[in-house]
Scaffold this active site. Structure first.
Site, PDB file in Angstrom:
ATOM      1  N   ASP A  40     -10.155   1.309  -4.013  1.00  0.00           N
ATOM      2  CA  ASP A  40      -9.130   1.371  -2.975  1.00  0.00           C
ATOM      3  C   ASP A  40      -8.517   2.772  -2.997  1.00  0.00           C
ATOM      4  O   ASP A  40      -9.230   3.760  -3.040  1.00  0.00           O
ATOM      5  CB  ASP A  40      -8.102   0.257  -3.193  1.00  0.00           C
ATOM      6  CG  ASP A  40      -7.454  -0.217  -1.905  1.00  0.00           C
ATOM      7  OD1 ASP A  40      -7.026   0.635  -1.109  1.00  0.00           O
ATOM      8  OD2 ASP A  40      -7.352  -1.442  -1.686  1.00  0.00           O
ATOM      9  N   GLU A  70       0.838  -1.202   0.000  1.00  0.00           N
ATOM     10  CA  GLU A  70       0.000   0.000   0.000  1.00  0.00           C
ATOM     11  C   GLU A  70       0.875   1.255   0.000  1.00  0.00           C
ATOM     12  O   GLU A  70       2.087   1.185   0.157  1.00  0.00           O
ATOM     13  CB  GLU A  70      -0.908   0.035   1.228  1.00  0.00           C
ATOM     14  CG  GLU A  70      -2.375  -0.248   0.959  1.00  0.00           C
ATOM     15  CD  GLU A  70      -3.099   0.876   0.239  1.00  0.00           C
ATOM     16  OE1 GLU A  70      -2.437   1.841  -0.226  1.00  0.00           O
ATOM     17  OE2 GLU A  70      -4.322   0.790   0.108  1.00  0.00           O
ATOM     18  N   GLU A 116     -12.430  -5.203   9.234  1.00  0.00           N
ATOM     19  CA  GLU A 116     -13.144  -4.829   8.013  1.00  0.00           C
ATOM     20  C   GLU A 116     -14.641  -5.066   8.133  1.00  0.00           C
ATOM     21  O   GLU A 116     -15.310  -5.464   7.172  1.00  0.00           O
ATOM     22  CB  GLU A 116     -12.564  -5.578   6.799  1.00  0.00           C
ATOM     23  CG  GLU A 116     -11.073  -5.348   6.608  1.00  0.00           C
ATOM     24  CD  GLU A 116     -10.497  -6.061   5.396  1.00  0.00           C
ATOM     25  OE1 GLU A 116     -11.275  -6.659   4.632  1.00  0.00           O
ATOM     26  OE2 GLU A 116      -9.270  -6.019   5.214  1.00  0.00           O
ATOM     27  N   ASN A 123     -10.455   5.011   2.544  1.00  0.00           N
ATOM     28  CA  ASN A 123      -9.250   5.063   1.720  1.00  0.00           C
ATOM     29  C   ASN A 123      -9.048   6.473   1.199  1.00  0.00           C
ATOM     30  O   ASN A 123      -9.972   7.260   1.073  1.00  0.00           O
ATOM     31  CB  ASN A 123      -9.324   4.060   0.567  1.00  0.00           C
ATOM     32  CG  ASN A 123      -8.518   2.811   0.859  1.00  0.00           C
ATOM     33  OD1 ASN A 123      -7.288   2.856   0.938  1.00  0.00           O
ATOM     34  ND2 ASN A 123      -9.210   1.684   1.059  1.00  0.00           N
TER      35      ASN A 123
END
Length: 296
Positions: free
Chosen positions: A201, A21, A125, A152
Site C-alpha cells: 500500500d 489513509e 479496483e 499508491n
C-alpha cells in the site's frame, strides 16, 4: 542501516474507520493529519494534549497535505481542492482525469521542491486506469507512470532524486530517477511482494532513505533499504495497514493508518482494532513533510 527498535504498535484513536489513509505530520500544528476515504472525513490528532478533531469532506478523499499558506491540498474523487480547516471550506483546483469519472484520487506526497505528486485509481479496483501525476506551475498536471488499477504513493528519497510508487494489485514497488524539471528516467522494479504476504500500500521514506511499506492483508509494515533489501517487518494486530508516517517533535513516532472495509462480521470479531490509528516509537526518525508551493 540502523536497526529500528520499537515497542508493539498501540492504538491511539479507535476510529473503526472503513479506510484510513494518508497520514502526515504537520509541524506547524504539532499534529498528525489523515483521512478516512470511504467516510469522507479528515482527521487531526494532536498527541501532546490528545486533541482529536474531524471535518466532513464533500466526496471520497484520498489525501490532505499542507500548503505553505496554512491551507491544505486535498485529493477528492472529483479532483484536487484547497481545504481550509479554519472554516471547513473546499475550493476546487482542477480535475486531472475528467474523462474517468470512475476513478478517484488515492495517495500523494510533496517533493523537497514543493511539487505535489499524487496517484489515481479505479474506485472499483478493477480497471487499469490509475496513474501517478505531477502538479506543475499554472496548475498543469503531467502523468508520469504507466496505468494500473490501484496506484499508491509516491514517496521520495531524502534528496528528492528518487521517487517510489506502487502498483498495489501487481505487488510491485517501482523506483525512478527524478530530474530537476520533474522528468522521470530509469524506472525500475524496487521490490516485489507476493500476494500471500499482503498487498503493498502506501510508501514512506525515513531519514536513512529506507522505504516503509504498509501491507494490506499482510498484518505488517515492512522496511526496505535504498537498495531494495528487506530489513525488517513490524507485526500489527490488524490485517490492513495502509500507510505510515513519522511524527512527534523528533519524528521518532511511527503512526500507521489501517482499514476495516475488507472484513466481514467474523473478521471484525477477530480484529476489533481494525480501522484504528496506531503508533509506536522507533529509533530512526522520519523526514519533515514539505509544504505544497508549486501550482497553487
Amino acid at each position: 542501516m540502523t536497526s529500528v527498535v520499537h515497542a508493539a504498535p498501540a492504538p491511539v484513536w479507535a476510529l473503526d474507520g472503513p479506510l484510513l489513509e494518508g497520514p502526515v505530520w504537520v509541524e506547524r500544528d504539532a499534529a498528525l493529519w489523515f483521512v478516512d476515504i470511504k467516510s469522507h472525513r479528515i482527521h487531526r490528532f494532536r498527541p501532546n494534549d490528545g486533541e482529536r478533531q474531524s471535518w466532513a469532506a464533500p466526496a471520497q478523499i484520498g489525501f490532505c497535505l499542507p500548503a505553505a499558506d496554512g491551507r491544505f491540498v486535498a485529493g477528492l474523487q472529483t479532483g484536487l481542492v484547497l481545504f481550509d480547516p479554519a472554516d471547513g471550506s473546499f475550493t476546487p483546483l482542477l480535475d486531472p482525469e475528467p474523462d474517468l469519472p470512475g476513478n478517484r484520487l488515492n495517495d500523494a506526497a510533496v517533493d523537497p521542491s514543493g511539487r505535489l505528486w499524487f496517484g489515481t485509481m479505479d474506485d472499483a479496483e478493477e480497471a487499469s486506469t490509475g496513474r501517478i501525476w505531477r502538479l506543475d506551475e499554472d496548475r498543469r498536471c503531467a502523468a508520469v507512470s504507466e496505468p494500473v488499477a490501484i496506484s499508491n504513493g509516491p514517496a521520495f528519497s531524502p534528496d528528492g532524486r528518487t521517487i517510489y510508487h506502487v502498483d498495489t494489485l501487481g505487488g510491485t514497488i517501482y523506483a525512478a530517477s527524478v530530474a530537476a524539471d520533474g522528468t522521470l528516467t530509469d524506472t525500475r522494479i524496487f521490490a516485489r511482494i507476493a500476494p500471500a504476504d499482503g498487498y503493498p500500500d502506501g510508501p514512506t521514506v525515513d531519514a536513512e532513505g529506507c522505504v516503509w511499506i504498509g501491507l494490506y492483508n499482510g498484518h505488517a509494515v515492512r522496511r526496505y533499504s535504498p537498495a531494495g533489501e528487506l530489513l525488517e517487518s513490524i507485526a500489527f494486530p490488524v490485517s490492513a495497514i495502509t500507510k505510515v508516517a513519522f511524527g512527534g517533535p523528533d519524528l521518532r513516532t511511527l503512526y500507521a493508518t489501517t482499514a476495516a472495509k475488507h472484513l466481514d462480521a467474523a473478521g471484525r470479531t477477530r480484529e476489533p482494532l481494525a480501522g484504528a490509528l496506531f503508533a509506536c516509537p522507533v529509533d530512526v526518525p522520519g523526514l519533515p513533510a514539505p509544504t505544497v508551493t508549486v501550482g497553487l
